[in-house]
Motif scaffolding. Structure first.
Motif, PDB file in Angstrom:
ATOM      1  N   TRP B 267      26.499  33.866  39.341  1.00  0.00           N
ATOM      2  CA  TRP B 267      27.187  34.411  40.552  1.00  0.00           C
ATOM      3  C   TRP B 267      28.547  34.932  40.104  1.00  0.00           C
ATOM      4  CZ3 TRP B 267      26.134  30.413  36.727  1.00  0.00           C
ATOM      5  CH2 TRP B 267      27.419  29.451  36.294  1.00  0.00           C
ATOM      6  N   VAL B 268      28.924  35.649  39.670  1.00  0.00           N
ATOM      7  CA  VAL B 268      29.869  36.486  39.585  1.00  0.00           C
ATOM      8  C   VAL B 268      29.693  37.686  39.943  1.00  0.00           C
ATOM      9  CG1 VAL B 268      31.953  37.712  38.018  1.00  0.00           C
ATOM     10  CG2 VAL B 268      30.833  35.155  37.527  1.00  0.00           C
ATOM     11  N   THR B 269      27.991  37.861  39.642  1.00  0.00           N
ATOM     12  CA  THR B 269      28.111  39.513  40.171  1.00  0.00           C
ATOM     13  C   THR B 269      27.582  39.412  41.623  1.00  0.00           C
ATOM     14  OG1 THR B 269      25.955  38.691  38.895  1.00  0.00           O
ATOM     15  CG2 THR B 269      27.737  40.181  37.835  1.00  0.00           C
ATOM     16  N   ILE B 270      26.750  38.118  41.982  1.00  0.00           N
ATOM     17  CA  ILE B 270      25.701  38.527  42.979  1.00  0.00           C
ATOM     18  C   ILE B 270      26.432  38.130  44.559  1.00  0.00           C
ATOM     19  CG2 ILE B 270      24.773  36.960  44.718  1.00  0.00           C
ATOM     20  CD1 ILE B 270      22.271  35.314  42.167  1.00  0.00           C
ATOM     21  N   TYR B 271      28.003  37.417  44.451  1.00  0.00           N
ATOM     22  CA  TYR B 271      28.130  37.513  45.497  1.00  0.00           C
ATOM     23  C   TYR B 271      29.086  38.589  45.728  1.00  0.00           C
ATOM     24  CZ  TYR B 271      27.422  32.396  45.655  1.00  0.00           C
ATOM     25  OH  TYR B 271      26.280  31.265  45.471  1.00  0.00           O
ATOM     26  N   PRO B 272      30.162  39.046  44.864  1.00  0.00           N
ATOM     27  CA  PRO B 272      30.738  41.013  45.086  1.00  0.00           C
ATOM     28  C   PRO B 272      29.336  41.344  45.673  1.00  0.00           C
ATOM     29  CG  PRO B 272      30.870  40.187  43.119  1.00  0.00           C
ATOM     30  CD  PRO B 272      30.238  38.671  43.680  1.00  0.00           C
ATOM     31  N   GLY B 273      28.568  41.707  44.999  1.00  0.00           N
ATOM     32  CA  GLY B 273      27.030  42.683  45.484  1.00  0.00           C
ATOM     33  C   GLY B 273      26.312  42.563  46.784  1.00  0.00           C
ATOM     34  N   LEU B 274      26.767  40.599  47.425  1.00  0.00           N
ATOM     35  CA  LEU B 274      26.755  40.564  49.040  1.00  0.00           C
ATOM     36  C   LEU B 274      27.848  41.443  49.454  1.00  0.00           C
ATOM     37  CD1 LEU B 274      24.978  37.097  48.626  1.00  0.00           C
ATOM     38  CD2 LEU B 274      24.385  38.722  49.331  1.00  0.00           C
ATOM     39  N   ALA B 275      29.038  41.023  49.329  1.00  0.00           N
ATOM     40  CA  ALA B 275      30.001  41.678  49.880  1.00  0.00           C
ATOM     41  C   ALA B 275      29.628  43.056  50.229  1.00  0.00           C
ATOM     42  CB  ALA B 275      31.593  41.405  49.450  1.00  0.00           C
TER      43      ALA B 275
END
Lengths: 520, 305
Positions: B267-275
């Protein structure tokens, strides 16, 4: 009845044959020998000339290729490796090292006193920690298999320093001794011999079939002991990306990973194909001050930093929960541990006291720049938490995060940094002399010498017994908690992981890939 | 009523009529723009991100720099919708504030490289003797791989938001300059430009009033895409540690921080990646819409579909 007798006889015969076979093989070789092991580490070895580098990446490989006269045991006591023993004169001025006979180099030449003298003379010139031999006045051949070192003055801590594995004083063939740093033919006496080095890819070693095993001990012990190279080849694979390292281990493509993150270790503990090893304590995490610039040239300011820090928060976050809180400048349980001295300053997180000290220091909001690097997560994570703690007491803390080589370059400059996060790994392990030597000399870690520490260091070096040196070290720890040039944050551990098929692996200051086998 | 007054009134009504016509054209343009599905989708996506970034102080549930060593790398929960990072910081709050930094850097790059690129491109296209020297300099800068040049510059300037803007501006200015120069070269041969010059208009007036005004359309489209590329490039710089220094959150450094734990705490990488994906997709869709709406030739091609 007859049948059972026959069976017993047959069993007896078979047992005798097996026992004879086992006796003929080196100890432990009854299990499968041969095969290959792939050990993963994050960076290239800067050099495979063991004398000229203090890099861990090099040490990992070199200590499987080379050996020293003396080295540390598992419990950090000096033990003979290539030497038979050491005879120290009553006045402490000469150290006579009779050598083991029949020890062969990888080029099959026998090691003699000429090789030892040439190696130690070379170490004085190119050794990365050549100050190990500063106390030595001369190195003389006193027999075909004997070398004698004569000291300028009695130096009771010499043998401890001489054992330092930081940049080990390894023995190489006489012919190599004239080579410039990094230009030797990579020939040692160790259980594995060098095959090839492809930068950014791997270093390959192979079993040295004619290895002269030290049979004085039943098993390996620290850097010495009874070493057996079971594996046909050992490959040190260079993989900088931690995610790729663990993925390769889980996929079974590699056998051992030098260091894994703590969360990855916790996850892999549940995997039956993986075994996680914990090496604790591994290093001391510290915050080093620059005593040459304001505001860190003010002892009151440094004391404010010391009492402002929440070591539990710093260590928990910097190490992802794999740490021990301890104020001591030697590891707990080691001979020089100095008890509670300085404990009242450790892990205080006392905002009011820090603010009072800052007022006394006349602090006016000057910048406190914390130098750190992006390569070692403990360093940069500690810097972030420290900056948060310091901002809370009103210190204008900023982080200057650069890559590791740049950080090393900046910290050598007299200005441009105020604090520097650093793990001291090998120095506290080697002992108080090695540790305190980094606080003194021409360029102490905190840039400017502290006169009192310099005097205490000299007292430590000439202390005749462990008890005398322990008293001096206690004074040093007291002084460290008076002038706050370096702040101890806590002890960190190292987590390693290996495939379950790897047998006999015991984590240490370097990966001992001898006495290790791989199950088919 | 004098003749002069009548002329003035007639001039006034003409000006008012022209203003009305301009407003009508503007309204029609906006109508066409929002009727374009890609543009609308992009606008909604980017609009949402801009609102989040602008209102970060109110919207973010936690202080983005607040450590919590009791709950680092905690998975998404009711307390932390996007989980926590390796410092126990709320990932959602950091993504919201990180988006603000990324947009600020992207906007800074667009404005700076827009102004610089326009000036250089206009001078190169209009003043013949400057063309060779200016464009060879631009070619020289373009000879370096864009992101590599930005990394080198940012590393030399030291990690900060301003360094990132400067590094990316230097990297992207030559691209803007090329586009403006090409438009200026085409436009300056137009009859109305010659007419203006013949009527005695000065070079500066001609350049800014008649030529540059007509290069705006391709420039705006280009800058929209550049905005998207800047956000990506900023993420790359931050990922490599030459963006804003820690603990300041930026989408790239949040991902870099989570990289070591990608298997344990994705989750630490997925959400900023989605942003990042949403911002870049939004800008690209808006750019597509703008290009289709501004360029009548493309519109004609698209209409029969």
């Amino acid at each position: 009845m007859d049948h059972s007798n026959r069976t017993s006889r047959r069993n007896l015969l078979a047992g005798t044959a097996l026992a004879a076979l086992a006796a003929a093989l080196p100890k432990g070789a009854a299990a499968a020998a041969g095969g290959e092991i792939i050990f993963v580490q994050g960076s290239n070895p800067p050099s495979l000339d063991a004398m000229s580098t203090s890099s861990q990446a090099s040490r990992n490989i070199n200590m499987n290729i080379y050996e020293t006269l003396y080295g540390f045991s598992e419990h950090t006591a000096p033990i003979p490796i290539l030497a038979e023993t050491v005879v120290v004169s009553d006045d402490g001025l000469t150290y006579r090292f009779p050598l083991r006979k029949g020890v062969k180099f990888h080029n099959l030449k026998e090691m003699t006193a000429k090789d030892v003298k040439a190696s130690l003379e070379r170490y004085r010139k190119v050794g990365a920690t050549s100050n190990l031999l500063e106390a030595v006045k001369s190195i003389d051949i006193t027999g075909d298999y004997e070398v004698t070192l004569t000291m300028h003055q009695a130096t009771p801590t010499f043998l401890e320093s001489f054992c330092s594995p930081r940049a080990p004083a390894v023995i190489i063939p006489e012919e190599d001794a004239l080579a410039e740093a990094g230009k030797t033919s990579i020939i040692g006496t160790g259980p594995y011999k060098y095959v090839e080095y492809v930068p950014d890819s791997h270093v390959k070693l192979t079993r040295f079939a004619e290895y002269s095993q030290d049979t004085r001990m039943p098993d390996i012990d620290g850097f010495g002991g009874r070493k057996t190279a079971y594996l046909d080849t050992v490959t040190f694979r260079i993989m900088p990306e931690p995610g790729a390292q663990t993925a390769a281990l889980e996929a079974g493509e590699v056998h051992i990973v030098e260091e894994i993150s703590v969360p990855a270790g916790k996850r892999m503990e549940k995997n039956p194909n993986i075994k996680v090893y914990k090496n604790m304590p591994w290093a001391m995490l510290t915050l080093i001050m620059n005593l040459d610039v304001a505001p860190t040239n003010n002892p009151k300011f440094r004391e404010a930093v010391q009492v402002a820090l929440n070591m539990e928060e710093v260590m928990a976050l910097a190490t992802a929960g794999f740490y021990e809180l301890d104020h001591g400048w030697q590891y707990k349980g080691t001979p020089y541990y100095a008890g509670d001295i300085g404990k009242s300053y450790y892990n205080q997180h006392d905002v009011a006291r820090a603010k009072k000290l800052l007022a006394e220091a006349g602090y006016k909001g000057e910048e406190f720049s914390i130098l750190t690097d992006s390569n070692y997560t403990e360093h940069n994570k500690a810097a972030v938490v420290i900056a948060g703690n310091l901002k809370a007491v009103g210190i204008n803390a900023v982080i200057n995060q650069v890559d590791w080589p740049t950080a090393l370059k900046i910290r050598l400059q007299p200005t441009g940094w105020h604090g520097w996060t650093l793990m001291l790994g090998i120095e506290p392990y080697v002992g108080p002399v090695a540790l305190v030597s980094t606080f003194t000399g021409k360029r102490p870690l905190f840039v400017k010498n502290d006169r009192e520490l310099d005097v205490l260091y000299q007292e430590l070096v000439i202390g005749k017994t462990v008890a005398a040196r322990k008293v001096t070290f206690a004074k040093i720890q007291k002084r460290l908690y008076e002038f706050f040039g370096i702040i101890k944050l806590g002890d960190t551990g190292q987590m390693q992981a290996a495939r379950s098929s790897v047998e006999g692996y015991r984590p240490f200051r370097f990966p001992r890939l001898y006495n290790v086998r791989v199950k088919a | 009523m004098t003749a002069d007054t009548a002329t003035a009134r007639s001039r006034g009504s003409l000006a008012a009529e022209m203003a009305r016509a301009r407003r009508r054209r503007y309204r029609a343009f906006i109508g066409r723009l929002f009727a374009h599905r890609s543009f609308l989708l992009g606008f909604v996506l980017l609009g949402g991100i801009v609102v989040l970034a602008a209102g970060a102080n109110v919207i973010a549930p936690y202080n983005p720099d607040q450590n919590d060593y009791h709950s680092f790398l905690a998975p998404p929960s009711a307390a932390h919708w996007m989980g926590t990072d390796e410092f126990g910081r709320d990932v959602m709050s950091r993504v919201i504030f990180g988006t603000r930094v990324s947009l600020r850097i992207g906007l800074g790059v667009v404005v700076a490289s827009g102004i610089l690129g326009t000036l250089i491109g206009a001078l190169a296209g209009y003043v013949r003797w400057l063309d060779g020297a200016l464009m060879r300099c631009m070619d020289g800068l373009m000879a370096f791989p864009g992101v590599l040049l930005a990394i080198a510059l940012a590393a030399a300037l030291g990690p900060s938001e301003l360094s990132a803007i400067v590094a990316l501006t230097v990297t992207f200015t030559p691209r803007t300059a090329r586009i403006v120069r090409a438009s200026v070269i085409v436009t300056k041969r137009m009859l109305y430009v010659e007419a203006a010059l013949a009527a005695g208009a000065g070079h500066l007036r001609v350049l800014f009033r008649y030529i540059l005004a007509n290069t705006l359309s391709p420039l705006i489209v280009q800058l929209t895409f550049m905005f998207a590329v800047s956000i990506l490039a900023e993420a790359i710089l931050s990922f490599l540690g030459v963006g804003p220094p820690p603990p300041q959150p930026s989408l790239g450094n949040i991902i870099a921080g989570g990289r070591a734990y990608i298997q344990e705490a994705p989750w630490v990488t997925i959400y900023p990646g989605l942003a990042i994906a949403c911002a870049v997709l939004g800008l690209n869709l808006m750019g597509d819409g703008l290009r289709d709406t501004i360029d009548p030739r493309l519109r004609t091609v698209r209409e029969p579909r």
